[in-house]
Design a protein around this motif. Structure first.
Motif, PDB file in Angstrom:
ATOM      1  N   ASN B 121       0.949  -1.248  -0.083  1.00 40.13           N
ATOM      2  CA  ASN B 121       0.053  -0.111  -0.025  1.00 40.13           C
ATOM      3  C   ASN B 121       0.770   1.214  -0.002  1.00 40.13           C
ATOM      4  O   ASN B 121       0.561   2.223  -0.585  1.00 40.13           O
ATOM      5  CB  ASN B 121      -0.878   0.181   1.208  1.00 40.13           C
ATOM      6  CG  ASN B 121      -2.192  -0.743   1.045  1.00 40.13           C
ATOM      7  OD1 ASN B 121      -2.342  -1.118   0.057  1.00 40.13           O
ATOM      8  ND2 ASN B 121      -2.961  -1.072   1.955  1.00 40.13           N
ATOM      9  N   ASN B 122       1.847   1.507   0.781  1.00 38.27           N
ATOM     10  CA  ASN B 122       2.466   2.633   0.882  1.00 38.27           C
ATOM     11  C   ASN B 122       3.526   2.611  -0.037  1.00 38.27           C
ATOM     12  O   ASN B 122       3.740   3.745  -0.700  1.00 38.27           O
ATOM     13  CB  ASN B 122       3.277   2.314   2.228  1.00 38.27           C
ATOM     14  CG  ASN B 122       3.777   4.003   2.772  1.00 38.27           C
ATOM     15  OD1 ASN B 122       3.130   5.093   2.287  1.00 38.27           O
ATOM     16  ND2 ASN B 122       4.943   3.953   3.651  1.00 38.27           N
ATOM     17  N   ARG B 125       1.535   3.803  -2.975  1.00 39.06           N
ATOM     18  CA  ARG B 125       1.016   5.360  -2.682  1.00 39.06           C
ATOM     19  C   ARG B 125       2.411   6.347  -3.217  1.00 39.06           C
ATOM     20  O   ARG B 125       2.013   7.304  -3.700  1.00 39.06           O
ATOM     21  CB  ARG B 125       0.756   5.542  -1.218  1.00 39.06           C
ATOM     22  CG  ARG B 125       0.271   7.005  -1.074  1.00 39.06           C
ATOM     23  CD  ARG B 125       0.216   6.666   0.694  1.00 39.06           C
ATOM     24  NE  ARG B 125       1.161   6.791   1.282  1.00 39.06           N
ATOM     25  CZ  ARG B 125       1.914   8.267   1.661  1.00 39.06           C
ATOM     26  NH1 ARG B 125       1.242   9.196   1.126  1.00 39.06           N
ATOM     27  NH2 ARG B 125       2.990   8.315   2.311  1.00 39.06           N
ATOM     28  N   GLN B 128       2.801   6.522  -6.760  1.00 40.90           N
ATOM     29  CA  GLN B 128       1.349   7.224  -7.300  1.00 40.90           C
ATOM     30  C   GLN B 128       2.031   8.585  -7.224  1.00 40.90           C
ATOM     31  O   GLN B 128       1.965   9.495  -8.257  1.00 40.90           O
ATOM     32  CB  GLN B 128       0.276   6.819  -6.635  1.00 40.90           C
ATOM     33  CG  GLN B 128      -0.948   7.226  -7.505  1.00 40.90           C
ATOM     34  CD  GLN B 128      -2.346   6.901  -6.841  1.00 40.90           C
ATOM     35  OE1 GLN B 128      -2.225   5.860  -6.314  1.00 40.90           O
ATOM     36  NE2 GLN B 128      -3.299   7.246  -7.271  1.00 40.90           N
ATOM     37  N   THR B 129       2.548   9.090  -6.227  1.00 39.27           N
ATOM     38  CA  THR B 129       2.818  10.481  -5.882  1.00 39.27           C
ATOM     39  C   THR B 129       3.944  10.883  -6.948  1.00 39.27           C
ATOM     40  O   THR B 129       4.157  11.751  -7.810  1.00 39.27           O
ATOM     41  CB  THR B 129       3.154  10.651  -4.710  1.00 39.27           C
ATOM     42  OG1 THR B 129       2.018  10.756  -3.764  1.00 39.27           O
ATOM     43  CG2 THR B 129       3.882  12.227  -4.344  1.00 39.27           C
ATOM     44  N   GLU B 178      -2.876  -3.207  -9.001  1.00 36.59           N
ATOM     45  CA  GLU B 178      -4.373  -2.602  -8.867  1.00 36.59           C
ATOM     46  C   GLU B 178      -4.362  -1.182  -8.179  1.00 36.59           C
ATOM     47  O   GLU B 178      -4.950  -0.391  -8.406  1.00 36.59           O
ATOM     48  CB  GLU B 178      -4.975  -3.656  -7.995  1.00 36.59           C
ATOM     49  CG  GLU B 178      -6.671  -3.075  -7.599  1.00 36.59           C
ATOM     50  CD  GLU B 178      -7.095  -4.080  -6.772  1.00 36.59           C
ATOM     51  OE1 GLU B 178      -6.546  -4.937  -5.975  1.00 36.59           O
ATOM     52  OE2 GLU B 178      -8.357  -4.397  -6.861  1.00 36.59           O
ATOM     53  N   ARG B 179      -3.350  -1.491  -7.135  1.00 37.01           N
ATOM     54  CA  ARG B 179      -2.828  -0.080  -6.208  1.00 37.01           C
ATOM     55  C   ARG B 179      -2.773   1.212  -6.982  1.00 37.01           C
ATOM     56  O   ARG B 179      -2.911   2.111  -6.862  1.00 37.01           O
ATOM     57  CB  ARG B 179      -1.877  -0.151  -5.151  1.00 37.01           C
ATOM     58  CG  ARG B 179      -2.460  -1.075  -3.983  1.00 37.01           C
ATOM     59  CD  ARG B 179      -2.786   0.099  -3.105  1.00 37.01           C
ATOM     60  NE  ARG B 179      -3.952  -0.489  -2.207  1.00 37.01           N
ATOM     61  CZ  ARG B 179      -5.156  -0.315  -2.135  1.00 37.01           C
ATOM     62  NH1 ARG B 179      -5.817   0.065  -3.081  1.00 37.01           N
ATOM     63  NH2 ARG B 179      -6.036  -0.772  -1.385  1.00 37.01           N
TER      64      ARG B 179
END
Lengths: 644, 644
Positions: B121-122, B125, B128-129, B178-179
């Protein structure tokens, strides 16, 4: 007659619609529920063949005003557009469209249709098209019984004991509503049963948009005088539902004069148990489920109106005063231990950081009076309008006291001597979300090494909640553009939440302490910045998990905070520990972009990040349940942020 | 050297980056994989404290061109931003951001980082940023082993037998992707294992965007001459992957001259098994996974180029010719049964509806010659440009034959005598999606009561597929606006699908027959319209279900059709029955808005609707798997439609 309860009367057939309406209004009902189709009219077998005369009565028999305010139109009960047979599906689709377009023409306020199973894909599809192709679509009222007797019978169980039977009809409704994307124009009508389920199941229904409840005459019994009355449990349920804005529909065989039922309901409502005198109840009236954007007092200066509201809190400043009092007592005690009169009688320097229009200055002066302490109060405030008010009070009200007003941003000023106590009230509904940590860390240089910060700690909390209403409101807020919708579901909303249900308990997310400890380097030494202040890191990430207690749909989180001021003095908006009577904060609603269906026993795992860069602070979040997962919310603060 | 295979060499450390690159290029590798961080540099413990010198080498040691084309940068392997410890998470986050921003500065084509679990998850994240804040972000290559030996060990199983161990690493990758919302800038690097899994698992990997495979030197063995070679199974896998555009990375201890590995790979690729001479392979070259909007030949007239392409199909018109031949034989036979010479020798009227530039007229004339039948051919065409070409051919090429050209819309003209046979080619990639049913029903009045329609039946099919690549391409097509994205995922795309995997078998959706039977009324009588033609209903709805065979992610459907022309003559683009060599149709990709994670044993249920009103035709669809459900796609044809 109480204006707070709206009762309707259901007719199974209405051969003479006008006579029925007249009767119902005469008996003090506000509306009637009637089939769309007149019993005398026979529908042609193939609808696309035009027939002379149509399938129901003309709309001339009632006034337009009656059609648009007094009539809930029931779709023909035999229509089954989700039949397994493609031929039946298509034929019934034609019938349904015919009745819907007749209702559209009449402008009835609501169209009622029964749900019979969770297989409502085609029904929902047709209604979605109806909504999209109507300028002023009627509300859709989907009616379901509270319990599926079929399921109970299949399981050979008493209705009361079959959890599945009570869950079943909630699933029918919930899947149907999901199919319509939780549209707020679509509500549920709950048909009360003679038996009632466990409290948890009733509470789940209270989280749904229950537009009306059907009270069958069969669940009334006659009292000694022969009048129809309800059991205590049913009374409580009806009252709860009406408090959540449900209307009441009386239906079924007339075992008594039909006027008596509505009279009983009115009386029951008027005599309902008296609610404790909670200031929040009157303060929040009219704000129920109304979404507001959180304040950004750091980036924007508050206006007079906002100060006015907050200063009226009957509880908050009492708590502050108690906390400051205790802190002054403790400081004196500490000084006495040192056994040095000079120190004991030394002036106590108290800085109020973000003094606004002075409520914390007043609390401080009160505390000084109570403890008979000599204090020097320094009020720091960045908002020029508030500074004017503070300066005027310093001149006029506090002229005998040692109060100094310093205009400026607490993060940038330098004062001497340093403070024994700093007092601030910088918290938002979710604790740190108005940047209290950044402000207080920036002001750390103003405090003596062993000084006291009031508050000294605060925590944010969340609970996963179900609320189609809040979710739909967030999605629709501000704009209809798809871009905006995305943003709206990636932001926090301040709201007095009513039409919601907690899926699980409230749990801790982030904690902040003041004065804050700095980051440590690999030798364990605290790292300091160029001013010699501890270099703090106010980024946070937290993973929180819950076990689901009953099937539900998660639409987001309720967000709360609690705060330790000093010693045992707390303020809290966490529901279980809410400071009684404190009105300064509504909770926040934190939506998720894709509502998640959750099942009993499954685990909800949420991850929250508090992200910080040099210009701004923002939250990101993700939720996972079983195989389903939300996207990452608010990556890089693209939709919502707090400016430093 | 073959230009079709790109090989890279992985270095575990590169103390002298330039020397490493020179060596690799000298040995005919195209690129190298190297750690971002130089081994000599020590990272400061607290990254926010600025240190002189930085954490790695200067970028001056290579030319900008080498950085941007020859270097895949590996993130430090110890970085674990999803650690359970918040402190470790934050510290490693700082390190990762530092390395990412260094890579951003260098402009390397790809950044490689290992996945170690499905808890990313992290990591996702942060990436993505990184993507959102970079103008030209490098590609992200997530590397995973083919098998999790840890899982196999935990289960006390041989690696080969542990299905879970083979599934595990696919889950790591899939959840990570997916994330990142199936971003096409994010691909997977697959590290080949010595053992290989079942074919189904290999096929699933072929549906993923595998950017590269790592071939460890340890899975090579030495042949008699001492050169490194791969087993047959590994050869096949490498070839399949390279055909799906993967690059190859050689990694590990040098058991042989490092030049020999790349020489072997080049040779293996050149000698790969020869593919059968399928016209589709050469025709579709360059169109792999390229999305096209379906034609609307009814609303828009086709252009010359399009006719040119379709007329070149080596198979389709042969099939039509055979079908017409058989129909003529059958008509003669039927007439002979009636034993009437006059009828037997009567002219056979054949109408070609939508004749285009005449290929079906030619097929008809050929069939007449073969069967020695006297025919009158009437070519109906609405496109004025095509009518010109037809008329010219009628004058010049077919001047000895009885060919008449009628300009006009087949649904609106009236001709006499009526046809014994109507021939048309109005099918789209999904069968009825170019409105063949509406056109042919509209032309039903042109056919004799016992006349023949070629085709006489067609069926549409779907199979649920996994393809992050197609889904991301559909989402990104045309525009970046959120509104458009919604539309793009509610429409059919014509595409030669390559990078996809079938989750389950292909199943029937809709069937259409010609001449069509009309709707019947409640007395069983066929209902007719004002022209006396059967009133047909071309609305359809179909519910299709599949059992999932292995864990996967569903991104949409592959859509196909087959068609019975006449007798046993068929054309088909259904994969299992595809007419060999027929190139006229690529399949369709039908996306779903929210990809669904599906597990072995779960049931996928899809509902498709074909909706019709007086002006247009459109599809709607819904998919359900376990608790998860997609929204309704394309309600009321809001995003895609075919105009009548």
């Amino acid at each position: 007659m109480s204006p707070d309860i709206s009762c309707g009367l259901e007719y199974l057939i209405t051969p003479d619609l006008q006579a029925c309406l007249t009767e119902a209004l005469h008996c003090n009902y506000s509306f009637i529920v009637t089939p769309v189709v007149h019993p005398r009219f026979r529908r042609p077998y193939v609808s696309s063949v035009s027939t002379v005369g149509g399938f129901t009565r003309s709309d001339m028999i009632l006034s337009p005003q009656d059609w648009t305010s007094r009539i809930v139109a029931k779709i023909s009960p035999y229509i089954c557009v989700d039949s397994m047979s493609p031929v039946v599906r298509q034929r019934h689709e034609d019938c349904l469209n015919e009745e819907l377009s007749y209702c559209r023409g009449l402008g009835v306020p609501a169209i009622m249709l029964p749900l019979r199973s969770s297989n409502t894909n085609n029904l929902a599809r047709i209604l979605q098209t109806y909504n999209e192709t109507s300028h002023h679509p009627s509300l859709i009222w989907a009616s379901v019984p509270m319990v599926s007797t079929r399921i109970a019978q299949r399981n050979n169980q008493d209705v009361e004991e079959s959890e599945e039977a009570w869950n079943e009809t909630w699933h029918w409704w919930s899947k149907f509503h999901e199919r319509l994307d939780w549209d707020k124009r679509v509500g549920v009508v709950l048909e009360l049963s003679a038996d009632l389920p466990a409290q948890e199941i009733l509470k789940r229904w209270l989280g749904e948009p229950v537009k009306a409840i059907i009270v069958p005459t069969s669940i009334f019994h006659n009292n000694k005088k022969g009048y129809p009355v309800l059991s205590r449990a049913h009374q409580q349920l009806v009252i709860n539902m009406v408090e959540h804005e449900a209307q009441v529909i009386v239906s079924g065989a007339r075992r008594s004069n039909i006027e008596y039922y509505v009279q009983y309901l009115f009386r029951m409502w008027q005599r309902r148990p008296y609610k404790a005198d909670d200031p929040m109840l009157s303060y929040a009236k009219g704000w129920e489920d109304y979404l507001q954007t959180p304040l950004q007092p750091l980036a924007d200066n508050l206006d007079t109106h906002t100060y006015n509201v907050f200063e009226k809190d009957p509880v908050k400043y009492d708590q502050y005063q108690k906390a400051i009092t205790q802190a002054l007592i403790d400081i004196r005690q500490k000084r006495q231990v040192k056994d040095n009169d000079q120190i004991v009688n030394e002036l106590c320097v108290i800085m109020v950081l973000g003094a606004g229009r002075g409520p914390l200055v007043r609390a401080t002066l009160n505390a000084a009076d109570i403890t008979q302490t000599k204090v020097k109060v320094i009020a720091v405030e960045k908002n020029p309008c508030a500074v004017l008010v503070l300066a005027a009070q310093a001149r006029e009200v506090w002229r005998d006291r040692d109060v100094i007003v310093i205009p400026g941003d607490m993060r940038q000023i330098n004062l001497s001597p340093k403070a024994d106590i700093i007092v601030s009230e910088l918290l938002g509904s979710w604790g740190d979300n108005e940047l209290s940590p950044e402000c207080l860390d920036g002001a750390a240089g103003l405090l003596k090494v062993d000084g006291i910060s009031i508050p000294n700690e605060y925590n944010s909390y969340v609970a996963p909640i179900s609320s189609a209403r809040l979710w739909a409101a967030a999605k629709a807020a501000s704009s209809n553009s798809a871009q905006q919708r995305d943003k709206n579901l990636e932001t926090l909303w301040v709201v007095y939440m009513q039409n919601k249900h907690d899926i699980a308990e409230t749990k801790l997310v982030f904690t902040f302490k003041h004065p804050a400890k700095g980051t440590r380097d690999h030798e364990g030494k605290e790292v300091t910045d160029y001013r010699g202040l501890p270099l703090t890191d106010n980024r946070r990430s937290a993973i929180v998990s819950w076990v689901v207690k009953q099937d539900n749909v998660m639409h987001g989180f309720g967000g709360y905070f609690d705060c330790s001021l000093y010693g045992k003095e707390m303020i809290s908006i966490v529901p279980s520990t809410h400071s009684p009577g404190m009105i300064s904060w509504f909770p926040v609603f934190i939506p998720i972009k894709t509502p998640l269906r959750v099942h009993k026993g499954e685990v909800i795992t949420a991850t929250f990040w508090r992200c910080v860069n040099s210009r701004r602070v923002w939250y990101e979040w993700i939720v996972e349940v079983g195989n389903c997962t939300t996207p990452l919310h608010n990556p890089n603060g693209r939709s919502s942020e707090m400016l430093l």
